[in-house]
Scaffold this motif. Structure first.
Motif, PDB file in Angstrom:
ATOM      1  N   MET A  32      26.085 -29.489 -32.995  1.00  0.00           N
ATOM      2  CA  MET A  32      26.780 -30.500 -32.192  1.00  0.00           C
ATOM      3  C   MET A  32      25.850 -31.641 -31.794  1.00  0.00           C
ATOM      4  SD  MET A  32      29.455 -28.865 -29.617  1.00  0.00           S
ATOM      5  CE  MET A  32      31.005 -28.237 -30.187  1.00  0.00           C
TER       6      MET A  32
ATOM      7  N   GLU B 176      31.715 -13.017 -24.155  1.00  0.00           N
ATOM      8  CA  GLU B 176      32.247 -14.383 -24.173  1.00  0.00           C
ATOM      9  C   GLU B 176      31.826 -15.044 -25.478  1.00  0.00           C
ATOM     10  OE1 GLU B 176      31.774 -16.902 -20.706  1.00  0.00           O
ATOM     11  OE2 GLU B 176      32.196 -18.669 -21.925  1.00  0.00           O
TER      12      GLU B 176
ATOM     13  N   GLY C 181      31.418 -18.435 -27.815  1.00  0.00           N
ATOM     14  CA  GLY C 181      31.279 -19.890 -27.701  1.00  0.00           C
ATOM     15  C   GLY C 181      31.131 -20.314 -26.252  1.00  0.00           C
ATOM     16  N   SER C 182      30.133 -19.767 -25.588  1.00  0.00           N
ATOM     17  CA  SER C 182      30.002 -19.957 -24.130  1.00  0.00           C
ATOM     18  C   SER C 182      29.529 -21.358 -23.746  1.00  0.00           C
ATOM     19  CB  SER C 182      29.065 -18.904 -23.543  1.00  0.00           C
ATOM     20  OG  SER C 182      27.880 -18.830 -24.306  1.00  0.00           O
ATOM     21  N   GLY C 183      29.151 -22.176 -24.720  1.00  0.00           N
ATOM     22  CA  GLY C 183      28.833 -23.583 -24.463  1.00  0.00           C
ATOM     23  C   GLY C 183      27.748 -23.765 -23.420  1.00  0.00           C
TER      24      GLY C 183
ATOM     25  N   ILE D 203      27.877 -15.301 -26.703  1.00  0.00           N
ATOM     26  CA  ILE D 203      27.314 -15.889 -27.928  1.00  0.00           C
ATOM     27  C   ILE D 203      27.660 -17.374 -27.990  1.00  0.00           C
ATOM     28  CG2 ILE D 203      27.375 -13.700 -29.221  1.00  0.00           C
ATOM     29  CD1 ILE D 203      29.711 -16.087 -30.588  1.00  0.00           C
TER      30      ILE D 203
ATOM     31  N   PRO E 144      26.559 -20.733 -30.787  1.00  0.00           N
ATOM     32  CA  PRO E 144      25.718 -21.115 -31.938  1.00  0.00           C
ATOM     33  C   PRO E 144      24.925 -22.405 -31.775  1.00  0.00           C
ATOM     34  CG  PRO E 144      28.013 -21.632 -32.392  1.00  0.00           C
ATOM     35  CD  PRO E 144      27.976 -21.005 -31.030  1.00  0.00           C
ATOM     36  N   ASP E 145      25.247 -23.195 -30.751  1.00  0.00           N
ATOM     37  CA  ASP E 145      24.564 -24.499 -30.612  1.00  0.00           C
ATOM     38  C   ASP E 145      23.367 -24.349 -29.659  1.00  0.00           C
ATOM     39  OD1 ASP E 145      25.419 -27.806 -30.676  1.00  0.00           O
ATOM     40  OD2 ASP E 145      23.964 -27.092 -29.211  1.00  0.00           O
TER      41      ASP E 145
ATOM     42  N   MET F 179      23.571 -26.504 -26.367  1.00  0.00           N
ATOM     43  CA  MET F 179      24.542 -25.982 -25.400  1.00  0.00           C
ATOM     44  C   MET F 179      23.970 -24.717 -24.733  1.00  0.00           C
ATOM     45  SD  MET F 179      27.287 -27.976 -25.607  1.00  0.00           S
ATOM     46  CE  MET F 179      29.005 -27.561 -25.593  1.00  0.00           C
TER      47      MET F 179
ATOM     48  N   LYS G 171      27.271 -16.935 -34.101  1.00  0.00           N
ATOM     49  CA  LYS G 171      28.624 -17.441 -34.334  1.00  0.00           C
ATOM     50  C   LYS G 171      29.645 -16.322 -34.197  1.00  0.00           C
ATOM     51  CE  LYS G 171      27.685 -21.156 -37.550  1.00  0.00           C
ATOM     52  NZ  LYS G 171      28.060 -21.791 -38.786  1.00  0.00           N
ATOM     53  N   ALA G 172      30.869 -16.703 -33.847  1.00  0.00           N
ATOM     54  CA  ALA G 172      31.926 -15.698 -33.674  1.00  0.00           C
ATOM     55  C   ALA G 172      32.309 -15.048 -35.007  1.00  0.00           C
ATOM     56  CB  ALA G 172      33.152 -16.350 -33.044  1.00  0.00           C
TER      57      ALA G 172
ATOM     58  N   LEU H  78      38.453 -22.713 -24.648  1.00  0.00           N
ATOM     59  CA  LEU H  78      38.332 -23.977 -25.376  1.00  0.00           C
ATOM     60  C   LEU H  78      37.407 -23.826 -26.579  1.00  0.00           C
ATOM     61  CD1 LEU H  78      37.966 -26.315 -22.245  1.00  0.00           C
ATOM     62  CD2 LEU H  78      40.066 -25.516 -23.328  1.00  0.00           C
ATOM     63  N   VAL H  79      37.547 -22.720 -27.274  1.00  0.00           N
ATOM     64  CA  VAL H  79      36.594 -22.424 -28.353  1.00  0.00           C
ATOM     65  C   VAL H  79      37.259 -22.273 -29.721  1.00  0.00           C
ATOM     66  CG1 VAL H  79      36.530 -19.905 -27.958  1.00  0.00           C
ATOM     67  CG2 VAL H  79      34.550 -21.047 -28.885  1.00  0.00           C
TER      68      VAL H  79
ATOM     69  N   THR I 206      37.258 -25.097 -32.202  1.00  0.00           N
ATOM     70  CA  THR I 206      36.003 -25.550 -32.825  1.00  0.00           C
ATOM     71  C   THR I 206      35.445 -24.566 -33.851  1.00  0.00           C
ATOM     72  OG1 THR I 206      35.525 -26.586 -30.708  1.00  0.00           O
ATOM     73  CG2 THR I 206      33.723 -26.535 -32.251  1.00  0.00           C
ATOM     74  N   ILE I 207      35.808 -23.302 -33.731  1.00  0.00           N
ATOM     75  CA  ILE I 207      35.275 -22.288 -34.654  1.00  0.00           C
ATOM     76  C   ILE I 207      35.692 -22.633 -36.084  1.00  0.00           C
ATOM     77  CG2 ILE I 207      35.519 -19.864 -35.346  1.00  0.00           C
ATOM     78  CD1 ILE I 207      35.638 -19.147 -32.367  1.00  0.00           C
ATOM     79  N   GLU I 208      34.724 -22.660 -36.983  1.00  0.00           N
ATOM     80  CA  GLU I 208      34.968 -23.091 -38.364  1.00  0.00           C
ATOM     81  C   GLU I 208      36.006 -22.207 -39.064  1.00  0.00           C
ATOM     82  OE1 GLU I 208      33.492 -25.818 -39.620  1.00  0.00           O
ATOM     83  OE2 GLU I 208      34.676 -25.554 -41.454  1.00  0.00           O
TER      84      GLU I 208
HETATM   85  C1  LIG Z   1      34.649 -27.288 -26.507  1.00  0.00           C
HETATM   86  S1  LIG Z   1      33.226 -26.293 -26.407  1.00  0.00           S
HETATM   87  C2  LIG Z   1      33.724 -25.101 -25.146  1.00  0.00           C
HETATM   88  C3  LIG Z   1      32.577 -24.453 -24.464  1.00  0.00           C
HETATM   89  C4  LIG Z   1      32.936 -23.429 -23.400  1.00  0.00           C
HETATM   90  N1  LIG Z   1      33.563 -22.265 -23.983  1.00  0.00           N
HETATM   91  C5  LIG Z   1      33.813 -24.015 -22.313  1.00  0.00           C
HETATM   92  O1  LIG Z   1      34.823 -23.412 -21.984  1.00  0.00           O
HETATM   93  O2  LIG Z   1      33.442 -25.043 -21.768  1.00  0.00           O
HETATM   94  C6  LIG Z   1      33.331 -25.347 -27.884  1.00  0.00           C
HETATM   95  C7  LIG Z   1      32.159 -24.420 -28.074  1.00  0.00           C
HETATM   96  O3  LIG Z   1      32.376 -23.598 -29.222  1.00  0.00           O
HETATM   97  C8  LIG Z   1      31.133 -23.438 -29.853  1.00  0.00           C
HETATM   98  N2  LIG Z   1      31.334 -23.022 -31.260  1.00  0.00           N
HETATM   99  C9  LIG Z   1      31.449 -23.818 -32.353  1.00  0.00           C
HETATM  100  N3  LIG Z   1      31.555 -23.066 -33.452  1.00  0.00           N
HETATM  101  C10 LIG Z   1      31.510 -21.774 -33.056  1.00  0.00           C
HETATM  102  C11 LIG Z   1      31.545 -20.536 -33.744  1.00  0.00           C
HETATM  103  N4  LIG Z   1      31.666 -20.494 -35.074  1.00  0.00           N
HETATM  104  N5  LIG Z   1      31.438 -19.404 -33.025  1.00  0.00           N
HETATM  105  C12 LIG Z   1      31.331 -19.452 -31.675  1.00  0.00           C
HETATM  106  N6  LIG Z   1      31.297 -20.606 -30.972  1.00  0.00           N
HETATM  107  C13 LIG Z   1      31.377 -21.746 -31.648  1.00  0.00           C
HETATM  108  C14 LIG Z   1      30.499 -24.797 -29.730  1.00  0.00           C
HETATM  109  O4  LIG Z   1      29.112 -24.777 -29.994  1.00  0.00           O
HETATM  110  C15 LIG Z   1      30.847 -25.144 -28.297  1.00  0.00           C
HETATM  111  O5  LIG Z   1      29.895 -24.688 -27.394  1.00  0.00           O
END
Ligand SMILES: C[S@@+](CC[C@H](N)C(=O)[O-])C[C@H]1O[C@@H](n2cnc3c(N)ncnc32)[C@H](O)[C@@H]1O
Length: 198
Positions: free
Chosen positions: A1, A38, A40-42, A59, A61-62, A65, A86-87, A104-105, A108-110
């Protein structure tokens, strides 16, 4: 990101968080139990909202963050271990967690299908999956608008897709949805599911 996205994320989200999201997050997280994962905990927005008595693995991945989330982790009431993962490939044994949290994850997950398979695997049978997500509108006109905006939105917002059908994906992956709450005319959903393993 990228570093700048990570730095600006909390600032950009702050009005929505104060107006509505914090309350939604708190109510959702109160339903988590025991050992929690949790995904994609950002920047760690949820970390201070977990109630005592839980044990949380998170977990993300960035690296930028994750780095920001360390401050939130230190202020949390519960022990939290963070992992740069990554998830789609979770470094945990089968049937490890009582609750899985995602906020909110799934936008974004691929590969959300692969991620849900992993969630199913690491969640105990009967464990709960608790999500707060923005999704594609059911209204066909608004949904189409989201489809059109997604390519450019995704470029600006770190890979976020506006048009994910997360509720349908959960059903197709075999999760039993037992509660859904809609916010902002169905743009945001709280989805509570039970993990069944047959
Ligand atoms: C919009 S942010 C939300 C962050 C946090 N969960 C929140 O509620 O504020 C999306 C998050 O998903 C993460 N993300 C992206 N790809 C992911 C993956 N493959 N597995 C897990 N998390 C991922 C991003 O790095 C980012 O931190």
């Amino acid at each position: 990101m990228g570093k700048w996205f990570a730095r600006l994320y909390d600032v950009a989200m702050s009005p929505l968080e104060q107006f509505k999201f914090k309350k939604i997050r708190k109510r959702l997280l109160r339903k988590s139990e025991g050992r929690v994962l949790e995904i994609g905990s950002g920047t760690g927005t949820n970390f201070q909202l977990y109630r005592g008595g839980l044990q949380v693995d998170a977990i993300e991945p960035d690296p930028f963050m994750k780095e920001i989330s360390i401050k939130q982790k230190e202020k949390s009431k519960v022990p939290i271990r963070t992992y740069l993962e990554k998830a789609e490939s979770l470094p945990f044994a089968n049937d490890t967690f009582d609750s899985i949290i995602g906020t909110l994850v799934f936008c974004t997950i691929e590969d959300p299908g692969k991620a849900l398979k992993e969630v199913k695997r690491v969640c105990k049978p009967g464990g709960r999956v608790l999500l707060f997500e923005h999704v594609r509108f059911d209204n066909p006109v608004l949904g189409r608008l989201q489809d059109m905006c997604t390519p450019i939105w995704s470029k600006v917002c770190g890979g976020c897709r506006l048009n994910r059908n997360t509720r349908e994906r959960l059903k197709n992956a075999g999760f039993a949805i037992d509660n859904t709450e809609e916010y902002f005319k169905g743009l945001f959903l709280v989805i509570e599911c039970v993990n069944s393993k047959e």
